[in-house]
Design a protein around this motif. Structure first.
Motif, PDB file in Angstrom:
ATOM      1  N   GLU A 134      -5.732   4.905  -1.521  1.00  0.00           N
ATOM      2  CA  GLU A 134      -5.212   4.744  -2.879  1.00  0.00           C
ATOM      3  C   GLU A 134      -4.342   3.494  -3.028  1.00  0.00           C
ATOM      4  O   GLU A 134      -4.330   2.862  -4.086  1.00  0.00           O
ATOM      5  CB  GLU A 134      -4.409   5.990  -3.262  1.00  0.00           C
ATOM      6  N   ASN A 135      -3.623   3.132  -1.989  1.00  0.00           N
ATOM      7  CA  ASN A 135      -2.717   1.990  -2.061  1.00  0.00           C
ATOM      8  C   ASN A 135      -3.264   0.737  -1.394  1.00  0.00           C
ATOM      9  O   ASN A 135      -2.540  -0.253  -1.234  1.00  0.00           O
ATOM     10  CB  ASN A 135      -1.377   2.356  -1.421  1.00  0.00           C
ATOM     11  N   ALA A 136      -4.537   0.774  -1.017  1.00  0.00           N
ATOM     12  CA  ALA A 136      -5.112  -0.352  -0.289  1.00  0.00           C
ATOM     13  C   ALA A 136      -5.004  -1.688  -1.025  1.00  0.00           C
ATOM     14  O   ALA A 136      -4.703  -2.706  -0.393  1.00  0.00           O
ATOM     15  CB  ALA A 136      -6.566  -0.055   0.080  1.00  0.00           C
ATOM     16  N   PRO A 137      -5.245  -1.770  -2.349  1.00  0.00           N
ATOM     17  CA  PRO A 137      -5.172  -3.088  -2.998  1.00  0.00           C
ATOM     18  C   PRO A 137      -3.818  -3.771  -2.827  1.00  0.00           C
ATOM     19  O   PRO A 137      -3.756  -4.971  -2.522  1.00  0.00           O
ATOM     20  CB  PRO A 137      -5.469  -2.766  -4.468  1.00  0.00           C
ATOM     21  N   ALA A 138      -2.724  -3.026  -3.007  1.00  0.00           N
ATOM     22  CA  ALA A 138      -1.397  -3.630  -2.864  1.00  0.00           C
ATOM     23  C   ALA A 138      -1.091  -3.961  -1.409  1.00  0.00           C
ATOM     24  O   ALA A 138      -0.562  -5.038  -1.104  1.00  0.00           O
ATOM     25  CB  ALA A 138      -0.332  -2.693  -3.420  1.00  0.00           C
ATOM     26  N   ILE A 139      -1.425  -3.051  -0.503  1.00  0.00           N
ATOM     27  CA  ILE A 139      -1.105  -3.272   0.909  1.00  0.00           C
ATOM     28  C   ILE A 139      -1.955  -4.393   1.495  1.00  0.00           C
ATOM     29  O   ILE A 139      -1.491  -5.176   2.327  1.00  0.00           O
ATOM     30  CB  ILE A 139      -1.288  -1.965   1.695  1.00  0.00           C
ATOM     31  N   VAL A 143      -0.829  -7.410   4.020  1.00  0.00           N
ATOM     32  CA  VAL A 143      -1.442  -7.573   5.340  1.00  0.00           C
ATOM     33  C   VAL A 143      -1.999  -8.990   5.492  1.00  0.00           C
ATOM     34  O   VAL A 143      -1.860  -9.624   6.548  1.00  0.00           O
ATOM     35  CB  VAL A 143      -2.541  -6.517   5.552  1.00  0.00           C
ATOM     36  N   ALA A 144      -2.600  -9.499   4.434  1.00  0.00           N
ATOM     37  CA  ALA A 144      -3.208 -10.830   4.497  1.00  0.00           C
ATOM     38  C   ALA A 144      -2.177 -11.914   4.783  1.00  0.00           C
ATOM     39  O   ALA A 144      -2.480 -12.914   5.433  1.00  0.00           O
ATOM     40  CB  ALA A 144      -3.948 -11.125   3.200  1.00  0.00           C
ATOM     41  N   THR A 145      -0.944 -11.731   4.318  1.00  0.00           N
ATOM     42  CA  THR A 145       0.100 -12.733   4.552  1.00  0.00           C
ATOM     43  C   THR A 145       0.823 -12.526   5.872  1.00  0.00           C
ATOM     44  O   THR A 145       1.640 -13.362   6.266  1.00  0.00           O
ATOM     45  CB  THR A 145       1.149 -12.701   3.429  1.00  0.00           C
ATOM     46  N   GLY A 146       0.559 -11.406   6.559  1.00  0.00           N
ATOM     47  CA  GLY A 146       1.249 -11.108   7.804  1.00  0.00           C
ATOM     48  C   GLY A 146       2.574 -10.410   7.625  1.00  0.00           C
ATOM     49  O   GLY A 146       3.251 -10.095   8.611  1.00  0.00           O
ATOM     50  N   GLN A 147       2.961 -10.133   6.397  1.00  0.00           N
ATOM     51  CA  GLN A 147       4.237  -9.476   6.153  1.00  0.00           C
ATOM     52  C   GLN A 147       4.185  -8.014   6.565  1.00  0.00           C
ATOM     53  O   GLN A 147       5.196  -7.439   6.983  1.00  0.00           O
ATOM     54  CB  GLN A 147       4.597  -9.588   4.674  1.00  0.00           C
ATOM     55  N   TYR A 183      -9.096  -2.678   5.320  1.00  0.00           N
ATOM     56  CA  TYR A 183      -8.113  -3.768   5.289  1.00  0.00           C
ATOM     57  C   TYR A 183      -8.585  -5.048   5.974  1.00  0.00           C
ATOM     58  O   TYR A 183      -7.899  -6.070   5.896  1.00  0.00           O
ATOM     59  CB  TYR A 183      -6.811  -3.292   5.933  1.00  0.00           C
ATOM     60  N   GLY A 184      -9.722  -4.991   6.656  1.00  0.00           N
ATOM     61  CA  GLY A 184     -10.277  -6.204   7.247  1.00  0.00           C
ATOM     62  C   GLY A 184      -9.529  -6.728   8.447  1.00  0.00           C
ATOM     63  O   GLY A 184      -9.585  -7.930   8.738  1.00  0.00           O
ATOM     64  N   VAL A 185      -8.805  -5.839   9.169  1.00  0.00           N
ATOM     65  CA  VAL A 185      -8.067  -6.286  10.351  1.00  0.00           C
ATOM     66  C   VAL A 185      -8.383  -5.385  11.535  1.00  0.00           C
ATOM     67  O   VAL A 185      -8.844  -4.249  11.384  1.00  0.00           O
ATOM     68  CB  VAL A 185      -6.543  -6.283  10.096  1.00  0.00           C
ATOM     69  N   ASP A 186      -8.106  -5.911  12.721  1.00  0.00           N
ATOM     70  CA  ASP A 186      -8.259  -5.179  13.974  1.00  0.00           C
ATOM     71  C   ASP A 186      -6.868  -4.724  14.408  1.00  0.00           C
ATOM     72  O   ASP A 186      -5.996  -5.541  14.672  1.00  0.00           O
ATOM     73  CB  ASP A 186      -8.878  -6.095  15.029  1.00  0.00           C
ATOM     74  N   ALA A 187      -6.651  -3.421  14.458  1.00  0.00           N
ATOM     75  CA  ALA A 187      -5.314  -2.887  14.761  1.00  0.00           C
ATOM     76  C   ALA A 187      -4.965  -2.947  16.240  1.00  0.00           C
ATOM     77  O   ALA A 187      -3.810  -2.704  16.608  1.00  0.00           O
ATOM     78  CB  ALA A 187      -5.216  -1.445  14.267  1.00  0.00           C
ATOM     79  N   ARG A 188      -5.930  -3.229  17.097  1.00  0.00           N
ATOM     80  CA  ARG A 188      -5.635  -3.287  18.529  1.00  0.00           C
ATOM     81  C   ARG A 188      -4.674  -4.428  18.833  1.00  0.00           C
ATOM     82  O   ARG A 188      -4.670  -5.427  18.130  1.00  0.00           O
ATOM     83  CB  ARG A 188      -6.948  -3.456  19.306  1.00  0.00           C
ATOM     84  N   PRO A 189      -3.835  -4.256  19.865  1.00  0.00           N
ATOM     85  CA  PRO A 189      -3.835  -3.239  20.925  1.00  0.00           C
ATOM     86  C   PRO A 189      -2.834  -2.114  20.731  1.00  0.00           C
ATOM     87  O   PRO A 189      -2.606  -1.319  21.629  1.00  0.00           O
ATOM     88  CB  PRO A 189      -3.421  -4.062  22.146  1.00  0.00           C
TER      89      PRO A 189
END
Length: 283
Positions: A134-139, A143-147, A183-189
């Protein structure tokens, strides 16, 4: 109020511009207790240390600090080789990490908090909670800026010690795939075992799919279950300290009523909010 404008007013202004999700209104500035879904039992894992470190004295004058938290300029340490409970070395960094996501309005409030103040957060999310969709657009923008950084807290929050190896892998990889697709990111490790419970068998299974760093904590806001505002702020005052990894939860609205005070503690102690990726180099 922070920067002379209350959170509710600032969120309404941003909402008028279509930047933040509507759920933030219910959790920021209003004081209204929003409904929460099923919640997890409180984490009872060892904190790794018996007592908080002493806060640095004298504190920098709060008015001498920038009004908006800035991206840190830190020399990154090597990726840890095992479990971490705090940040390495001496310094003024502090990692505020947020788990679960049982209440969508609280997740929205955290996103607004980050957007409006520059607060850097690491979310250890359970993708089975609707809040993260539900909150993916704002988050996603944060995430894209690294904040904001996203890390793995498993799909459905089980005690991993009670699962088979295949089930451990499935819990992590189902959540991994959700984070990647949404979100288009890899959460590892980085992964946080639910309740902080893990052992060598859990760690080996997680490492087999790239989750090599269990992340515990060095202090908690103590809000995995519903607590009083006074207890939450007592925990914030006790644990928001240099080189701490502090755990909070996006499950109940108490924390959303105290973002101004949390910022005041962080500024007053001259702390630098960081994500794990701000501190550690990617493998």
């Amino acid at each position: 109020m922070l920067l002379g404008l209350g959170y509710g007013d600032r969120v309404r202004r941003r909402l008028a511009l279509g930047i933040l999700g509507a759920a933030a209104l219910g959790a920021l500035g209003s004081g209204i207790v929003v409904g929460a879904g099923p919640f997890d039992p409180p984490a009872k894992a060892p904190r790794g240390h018996g007592k908080p470190r002493a806060a640095p004295l004298p504190y920098p004058a709060p008015f001498a600090l920038p009004p908006h938290f800035l991206a840190p300029d830190l020399a990154r340490a090597p990726t840890p080789g095992g479990t971490i409970t705090g940040l390495p070395g001496d310094g003024s960094a502090m990692a505020l990490t947020v788990d679960d996501g049982n209440d969508s309005a609280v997740v929205a409030a955290y996103a607004a908090f980050s957007f409006l103040t520059g607060m850097r957060l690491t979310f250890f999310l359970n993708g089975s909670r609707p809040s993260w969709t539900e909150n993916a657009p704002a988050i996603r923008e944060l995430v894209a800026t690294g904040q904001v950084q996203l890390a793995n807290h498993t799909w459905s929050h089980p005690d991993l010690r009670k699962l088979s190896r295949d089930q451990i892998v499935d819990e992590l990889m189902t959540n991994h795939e959700f984070i990647s697709a949404t979100y288009g990111v890899d959460a590892r490790p980085y992964f946080r075992p639910p309740y902080g419970y893990h052992n060598g068998r859990v760690d080996e299974a997680a490492a087999s799919v790239g989750y090599t760093v269990p992340v515990l904590w060095y202090g908690s806001l103590s809000d995995s279950t519903e607590i009083s505002d006074a207890d939450l702020m007592a925990s914030a005052n006790a644990w928001l300290l240099p080189q701490h990894i502090v755990i909070g939860h996006a499950n109940f609205p108490a924390v959303t009523r105290h973002f101004d005070e949390i910022v005041a503690i962080i500024r007053g102690r001259g702390l630098i909010p960081v994500t794990l990726d701000d501190v550690f180099a990617r493998p």
